[in-house]
Design an enzyme around this catalytic site. Sequence first.
Site, PDB file in Angstrom:
ATOM      1  N   ASN A  10     -17.024 102.972  -2.420  1.00 29.47           N
ATOM      2  CA  ASN A  10     -18.237 102.461  -2.585  1.00 29.47           C
ATOM      3  C   ASN A  10     -18.644 102.627  -4.116  1.00 29.47           C
ATOM      4  OD1 ASN A  10     -20.920 101.482  -2.428  1.00 29.47           O
ATOM      5  ND2 ASN A  10     -21.585 103.297  -1.312  1.00 29.47           N
ATOM      6  N   LYS A  12     -21.293 101.299  -5.512  1.00 26.69           N
ATOM      7  CA  LYS A  12     -22.529 101.385  -5.894  1.00 26.69           C
ATOM      8  C   LYS A  12     -22.844 100.336  -7.007  1.00 26.69           C
ATOM      9  CE  LYS A  12     -22.898 105.784  -3.785  1.00 26.69           C
ATOM     10  NZ  LYS A  12     -23.652 106.951  -3.386  1.00 26.69           N
ATOM     11  N   HIS A  96     -26.230 101.490   4.742  1.00 24.30           N
ATOM     12  CA  HIS A  96     -25.887 102.704   3.943  1.00 24.30           C
ATOM     13  C   HIS A  96     -27.300 103.520   3.651  1.00 24.30           C
ATOM     14  CE1 HIS A  96     -25.210 105.200   0.251  1.00 24.30           C
ATOM     15  NE2 HIS A  96     -23.979 105.118   0.538  1.00 24.30           N
ATOM     16  N   GLU A  98     -28.627 104.574   1.198  1.00 22.24           N
ATOM     17  CA  GLU A  98     -29.542 104.177   0.013  1.00 22.24           C
ATOM     18  C   GLU A  98     -30.128 102.969   0.199  1.00 22.24           C
ATOM     19  OE1 GLU A  98     -26.163 104.555  -2.927  1.00 22.24           O
ATOM     20  OE2 GLU A  98     -26.277 106.690  -2.688  1.00 22.24           O
ATOM     21  N   GLU A 168     -22.375 109.937   7.034  1.00 21.98           N
ATOM     22  CA  GLU A 168     -22.661 110.407   5.632  1.00 21.98           C
ATOM     23  C   GLU A 168     -23.951 111.252   5.666  1.00 21.98           C
ATOM     24  OE1 GLU A 168     -20.695 107.714   2.646  1.00 21.98           O
ATOM     25  OE2 GLU A 168     -22.697 106.759   3.076  1.00 21.98           O
ATOM     26  N   GLY A 174     -23.669 112.158  -3.465  1.00 22.28           N
ATOM     27  CA  GLY A 174     -23.927 112.274  -4.938  1.00 22.28           C
ATOM     28  C   GLY A 174     -24.443 113.574  -5.341  1.00 22.28           C
ATOM     29  N   SER A 214     -19.842 113.197  -1.479  1.00 18.93           N
ATOM     30  CA  SER A 214     -19.308 113.999  -2.389  1.00 18.93           C
ATOM     31  C   SER A 214     -18.038 114.286  -1.934  1.00 18.93           C
ATOM     32  CB  SER A 214     -19.960 115.219  -2.418  1.00 18.93           C
ATOM     33  OG  SER A 214     -21.286 114.974  -3.135  1.00 18.93           O
ATOM     34  N   GLY A 235     -17.953 107.704  -3.033  1.00 15.64           N
ATOM     35  CA  GLY A 235     -18.877 107.119  -3.820  1.00 15.64           C
ATOM     36  C   GLY A 235     -18.281 107.236  -5.508  1.00 15.64           C
TER      37      GLY A 235
HETATM   38  P1  PGA Z   1     -20.748 110.205  -3.062  1.00 14.19           P
HETATM   39  O1  PGA Z   1     -21.160 108.757  -2.374  1.00 14.19           O
HETATM   40  O2  PGA Z   1     -19.153 110.265  -2.705  1.00 14.19           O
HETATM   41  O3  PGA Z   1     -21.019 109.873  -4.692  1.00 14.19           O
HETATM   42  O4  PGA Z   1     -21.583 111.174  -2.539  1.00 14.19           O
HETATM   43  C1  PGA Z   1     -20.817 108.434  -1.066  1.00 14.19           C
HETATM   44  C2  PGA Z   1     -21.438 107.377  -0.558  1.00 14.19           C
HETATM   45  O5  PGA Z   1     -22.574 107.091  -0.745  1.00 14.19           O
HETATM   46  O6  PGA Z   1     -20.545 106.466   0.257  1.00 14.19           O
END
Ligand code: PGA
Length: 252
Positions: A10, A12, A96, A98, A168, A174, A214, A235
């Site tokens: 992903n 983003k 997601h 976000e 998640e 993140g 992460s 991500g």
């Molecule tokens: P991240 O994001 O690996 O940067 O924590 C994962 C995601 O939001 O799908």
Amino acid sequence: MTRKKLIAANWKMHKTVAEAAAFAAEFVPMLESIPGCDLVVFPPATALATLSRAFKATRVAVGAQNVHWEASGAFTGEVSVEMIADAGGTWTIVGHSERRHLFGETDEAVARKLGAALAGGLSPILCVGEKLESRQAGEAESVVRRQLDAAFAPRSAGDLSRVVVAYEPVWAIGTGQTATPGDAETMHRFIRRTVEARFGAEAASTLRILYGGSVKPDNAAGLLGRPGVDGALVGGASLEAGSFADIARATG
Ligand code: PGA
């Protein structure tokens, strides 16, 4: 029941068209050293067509990070299922965190998006996960159950064959903080049980459930080695071809 592992990137709001093409050029030669897992990359919508062409002759699929439930209309800023498919996308992320927490997407909107993706032939990754305060209050499972119930209430067991769920935890996205492999395994088991209660044992046993939050090359094997963890939604560590490939190699 063996479920083929799925590793998803992903991106983003990262990468221009040229940067997406450069990633593909670097990643494609790495494919032969990656075991036979499924791979899908979710670039920004602007790079979807370029990336799908770059991956055309490979096993890497591409998809959109978000989709609208209507086929067309006055929805400024939104992208339809047909537009995604037209650009070469065969997948979409739905719900997601976000989207849910920064852009106010409701459970109801997520359910409509899931339905539209399925009706239009896209494979959706449905994201669920609790915020830190919910986990601390002992409400992680009830939050995830509410999200699953809302998304799946209008669905049938037959719909489920194309759906992937990504667990998640919002506090792990993140932040560099991951759920322990044990915590991930426990929540994945809970998700599978919840799906089984609604759609039956067969649908639940074939459902792929990814972990996200992460995931990095150095923690991927520990997470992916747990029973019921069928892949990862990555991500930050998916932005660089080498580190995404290292995570995919951890499925072997
Ligand atoms: P991240 O994001 O690996 O940067 O924590 C994962 C995601 O939001 O799908």
